[in-house]
Design a protein around this motif. Structure first.
Motif, PDB file in Angstrom:
ATOM      1  N   SER A 199       6.267   4.862 -13.120  1.00  0.00           N
ATOM      2  CA  SER A 199       5.664   3.984 -12.840  1.00  0.00           C
ATOM      3  C   SER A 199       4.234   4.288 -12.162  1.00  0.00           C
ATOM      4  O   SER A 199       4.173   5.329 -11.263  1.00  0.00           O
ATOM      5  CB  SER A 199       6.153   3.234 -11.630  1.00  0.00           C
ATOM      6  N   TYR A 200       3.747   2.958 -12.943  1.00  0.00           N
ATOM      7  CA  TYR A 200       1.905   3.375 -12.066  1.00  0.00           C
ATOM      8  C   TYR A 200       1.821   1.902 -11.697  1.00  0.00           C
ATOM      9  O   TYR A 200       2.216   1.082 -12.598  1.00  0.00           O
ATOM     10  CB  TYR A 200       1.209   3.464 -13.369  1.00  0.00           C
ATOM     11  N   MET A 201       1.179   1.809 -10.763  1.00  0.00           N
ATOM     12  CA  MET A 201       0.465   1.090  -9.709  1.00  0.00           C
ATOM     13  C   MET A 201      -1.019   0.605  -9.664  1.00  0.00           C
ATOM     14  O   MET A 201      -1.586   1.265  -8.735  1.00  0.00           O
ATOM     15  CB  MET A 201       1.312   0.528  -8.303  1.00  0.00           C
ATOM     16  N   PRO A 202      -1.291   0.102 -10.729  1.00  0.00           N
ATOM     17  CA  PRO A 202      -3.390   0.237 -10.310  1.00  0.00           C
ATOM     18  C   PRO A 202      -3.309  -1.159  -9.873  1.00  0.00           C
ATOM     19  O   PRO A 202      -4.409  -0.573  -8.742  1.00  0.00           O
ATOM     20  CB  PRO A 202      -3.515  -0.356 -12.042  1.00  0.00           C
ATOM     21  N   VAL A 203      -2.617  -1.871  -9.108  1.00  0.00           N
ATOM     22  CA  VAL A 203      -3.090  -2.963  -7.991  1.00  0.00           C
ATOM     23  C   VAL A 203      -1.916  -2.810  -7.028  1.00  0.00           C
ATOM     24  O   VAL A 203      -0.575  -2.595  -8.177  1.00  0.00           O
ATOM     25  CB  VAL A 203      -3.335  -3.683  -8.181  1.00  0.00           C
ATOM     26  N   ASP A 204      -1.287  -3.337  -6.114  1.00  0.00           N
ATOM     27  CA  ASP A 204      -0.295  -3.475  -5.064  1.00  0.00           C
ATOM     28  C   ASP A 204       0.222  -4.462  -6.108  1.00  0.00           C
ATOM     29  O   ASP A 204       1.825  -4.635  -5.606  1.00  0.00           O
ATOM     30  CB  ASP A 204      -0.364  -3.493  -3.718  1.00  0.00           C
ATOM     31  N   HIS A 205       0.078  -5.538  -7.120  1.00  0.00           N
ATOM     32  CA  HIS A 205       0.876  -6.704  -7.284  1.00  0.00           C
ATOM     33  C   HIS A 205       1.069  -6.563  -9.034  1.00  0.00           C
ATOM     34  O   HIS A 205       1.398  -7.599  -9.507  1.00  0.00           O
ATOM     35  CB  HIS A 205       0.441  -7.737  -6.912  1.00  0.00           C
TER      36      HIS A 205
END
Length: 325
Positions: A199-205
């Motif tokens: 899992s990758y979250m480039p931004v928090d949303h």
């Protein structure tokens, strides 16, 4: 609720789902989840062109994970178990005896290699079964089913605040007490399986997820068959919240598997490409409306006697409402 472009296939799903997370202290924690409701097999029909209603079933599902040992300790263990039963007996047109059940239990042992990286060893047992009994032959009175034992090793990690993942690979062994047409016990089979997810979250949303699984399973698309599957599914998904109320989901999955009879005979090769997307609108805190589209391209080829291929291309449009209590 789901409303499809094929009006005769419209259906409504409803159920009660829940989960509990309890941390008793720094060394003991428990997660419990359950699902009880009436659902449908969206990719199937009761009776082909004669009855396009999606087969209906009652799902009874529950599971738990008990963790022992501090998350910061050098070693810890998770014990887990679950049961998932799908009951079709009261469904229109579906003959009795093809209810499905999966039971699983096992343990995962973790050893901390670095502050955010753990080595793991997992042992688990899964029982895959249908409640239909053979009425004649060498297996008269027995149920179709396999016991799947998996031994997996790997890692799980929180590489950065934006990236997490796990990778497990090992051997899976399939056993059954059924006998073939020559009254010989079916040989125990073993092969390499895996479970990988990142899992990758480039931004928090926004979240991008990639996963792949190679395993045995129950036939998921056609309750008239008491067959099993063996194959690999890879999925790429992206979820993004554009505002506090509007979000989108996009996914693509590819499945390459064999469809096998209860006697471990390969009947069909199957390849499935599935693309899906949806827009979610949080109308209220506990109410979410979703407008979705899914395209499925399934290609089957027969490799066994008496097998019938079911290749198709399908477009499904859905409008659904989710109520959380």
């Amino acid at each position: 609720m789901n409303f499809n472009s094929e009006s005769s296939a419209n259906y409504t799903d409803y159920g009660i789902l829940g989960d509990i997370h309890q941390e008793f202290n720094s060394r003991n924690r428990l997660d419990v989840d359950w699902d009880y409701g009436v659902y449908h097999d969206a990719g199937s029909t009761v009776d082909g062109v004669n009855d396009k209603n999606a087969p209906e079933f009652v799902r009874k599902k529950a599971g738990f994970v008990y963790g022992f040992g501090s998350m910061e300790a050098m070693a810890r263990v998770d014990l887990f178990g679950s049961i998932n039963k799908q009951d079709y007996e009261k469904t229109r047109g579906i003959r009795e005896g093809l209810n499905r059940e999966t039971k699983e239990y096992g343990a995962t042992f973790y050893y901390r290699l670095m502050p955010k990286t753990n080595a793991l060893f997992e042992v688990k047992q899964r029982d895959l079964s249908y409640d239909r009994k053979f009425t004649s032959g060498n297996n008269a009175g027995k149920n179709p089913g396999y016991d799947i034992t998996s031994y997996l090793v790997g890692l799980n990690w929180d590489a950065t605040a934006k990236t997490t993942g796990y990778a497990k690979i090992g051997r899976r062994y399939r056993e059954t007490d059924l006998r073939d047409t020559n009254n010989q016990k079916i040989d125990k089979e073993g092969y390499t399986g895996w479970e990988v997810g990142v899992s990758y979250m480039p931004v928090d949303h926004s979240v991008i997820q990639l996963s792949t699984v190679r395993d045995y399973g129950l036939e998921y698309d056609n309750p008239q068959d008491d067959t099993f599957t063996k194959g690999t599914t890879t999925t790429l998904a992206w979820s993004h919240d554009w505002t506090s109320r509007i979000g989108t989901n996009v996914s693509y999955s590819y499945t390459d598997e064999e469809v096998q009879s209860a006697l471990a005979t390969n009947n069909k090769d199957r390849k499935i490409n599935t693309f899906g997307m949806s827009v979610d609108w949080k109308v209220r805190r506990f109410v979410t409306l979703s407008l979705g589209y899914q395209n499925t391209d399934r290609d089957e080829s027969n490799i066994g006697t008496g097998a019938t291929d079911d290749s198709y291309r399908r477009n499904v449009y859905t409008l659904s409402a989710e109520l959380a209590i």
